[in-house]
Design an enzyme around this catalytic site. Structure first.
Site, PDB file in Angstrom:
ATOM      1  N   CYS A  37      -1.464  -2.698   4.951  1.00  0.00           N
ATOM      2  CA  CYS A  37      -1.004  -1.732   3.951  1.00  0.00           C
ATOM      3  C   CYS A  37      -0.504  -2.419   2.675  1.00  0.00           C
ATOM      4  O   CYS A  37      -1.308  -2.931   1.904  1.00  0.00           O
ATOM      5  CB  CYS A  37       0.034  -0.794   4.556  1.00  0.00           C
ATOM      6  SG  CYS A  37       0.231   0.735   3.596  1.00  0.00           S
ATOM      7  N   HIS A  63      -2.198   1.374   8.938  1.00  0.00           N
ATOM      8  CA  HIS A  63      -1.173   0.773   9.791  1.00  0.00           C
ATOM      9  C   HIS A  63      -1.682   0.705  11.232  1.00  0.00           C
ATOM     10  O   HIS A  63      -1.450   1.636  12.024  1.00  0.00           O
ATOM     11  CB  HIS A  63       0.126   1.592   9.735  1.00  0.00           C
ATOM     12  CG  HIS A  63       0.920   1.382   8.493  1.00  0.00           C
ATOM     13  ND1 HIS A  63       1.880   0.393   8.375  1.00  0.00           N
ATOM     14  CD2 HIS A  63       0.887   2.023   7.299  1.00  0.00           C
ATOM     15  CE1 HIS A  63       2.425   0.437   7.166  1.00  0.00           C
ATOM     16  NE2 HIS A  63       1.835   1.407   6.487  1.00  0.00           N
ATOM     17  N   GLU A  83      -0.571  -0.870  13.694  1.00  0.00           N
ATOM     18  CA  GLU A  83       0.516  -0.907  14.677  1.00  0.00           C
ATOM     19  C   GLU A  83       0.931   0.490  15.135  1.00  0.00           C
ATOM     20  O   GLU A  83       1.487   0.647  16.236  1.00  0.00           O
ATOM     21  CB  GLU A  83       1.737  -1.648  14.121  1.00  0.00           C
ATOM     22  CG  GLU A  83       2.531  -0.923  13.053  1.00  0.00           C
ATOM     23  CD  GLU A  83       2.005  -1.118  11.642  1.00  0.00           C
ATOM     24  OE1 GLU A  83       2.748  -0.835  10.684  1.00  0.00           O
ATOM     25  OE2 GLU A  83       0.837  -1.550  11.491  1.00  0.00           O
TER      26      GLU A  83
END
Length: 252
Positions: free
Chosen positions: A131, A226, A228
């Protein structure tokens, strides 16, 4: 027979794989309830994704690079992860004005992250940029950003959308996919590409969702989303962290 000859052999502990050290620049936080005061933090989901991949995540203090040699600080690590965060100051990429939506700018954070991006690439350390991290790499290599994508109807906040990956690209090899569902939270995007960078994934609206560097010295990929957020349940997203740690292990 001596006493020592009757002693049972000392059991040997199985060798555990070496966990490569992955440097993750911390983010400044004005308040954190557990610590009571301002803090330096990293997202738990990001840390856990690196740990699941077999890496040792290490938060790194964002010190003014003019006061500390960033290359020396990074030399002890096996890989680097540039995480998400607030916006870069527009003057960092040559803008003379600042859009009203630009938020959480911190000059020390910007200076440190840009130095980390340049030095990591120069050292050939494996690098995954996420990002803001993607935007930092683009700016570090002379690129620019679109300060705002146009409001709620166009920005990529609180949004999971399909992203198409270029076949045989590093991001496609890392994820093991040619299309992924990407969890996004950004209102800015790449405008002009930095020197040597190429787009290797796009959203339906044409937003650059992944970048790679032609002739990179070490393993490198950058994603605008993202990974994660969904890595714990989506193997394609976890594979990005696995690829970073694998490259770091092979290097060390």
């Amino acid at each position: 027979m001596t006493p020592s000859s009757t002693r049972p052999p000392t059991p040997t502990r199985p060798l555990t794989p070496h966990r490569p050290l992955i440097a993750i620049p911390a983010r400044f936080a004005a308040t954190t309830s557990a610590l009571r005061y301002a803090a330096e933090v990293n997202a738990r989901a990001l840390i856990e994704a690196v740990w699941r991949a077999g890496g040792e995540p290490v938060s790194v203090h964002p010190a003014d690079p003019a006061a500390a040699d960033v290359a020396d600080r990074l030399a002890r690590f096996d890989g680097v992860l540039l995480p998400g965060g607030g916006d870069l100051a527009p003057h960092r990429y040559g803008a003379t004005d600042t859009h009203a939506t630009v938020y959480d700018v911190d000059e020390t954070q910007d200076a440190f992250d840009l130095a980390v991006a340049r030095e990591t690439l120069a050292l050939g350390l494996p690098l995954l940029a996420v990002c803001r991290g993607l935007q930092v790499v683009n700016v570090a290599l002379g690129g620019t950003l679109e300060q705002d994508m146009g409001g709620p109807e166009r920005e990529h906040r609180h949004l999971v959308h399909p992203v198409t990956l270029r076949p045989a690209s590093e991001v496609a090899r890392a994820t093991g996919a040619e299309k992924v569902d990407a969890s996004c939270y950004h209102h800015q995007r790449v405008d002009r590409l930095g020197t040597g960078l190429e787009v290797t994934a796009t959203a339906v609206d044409g937003t650059a969702e992944a970048l790679e560097l032609i002739g990179a010295r070490g393993w490198f990929t950058a994603v605008q989303w993202h990974p994660e957020d969904t890595a714990a349940d989506d193997p394609a997203q976890q594979n990005l962290f696995d690829a970073l740690v694998r490259a770091a292990r092979n290097r060390s």
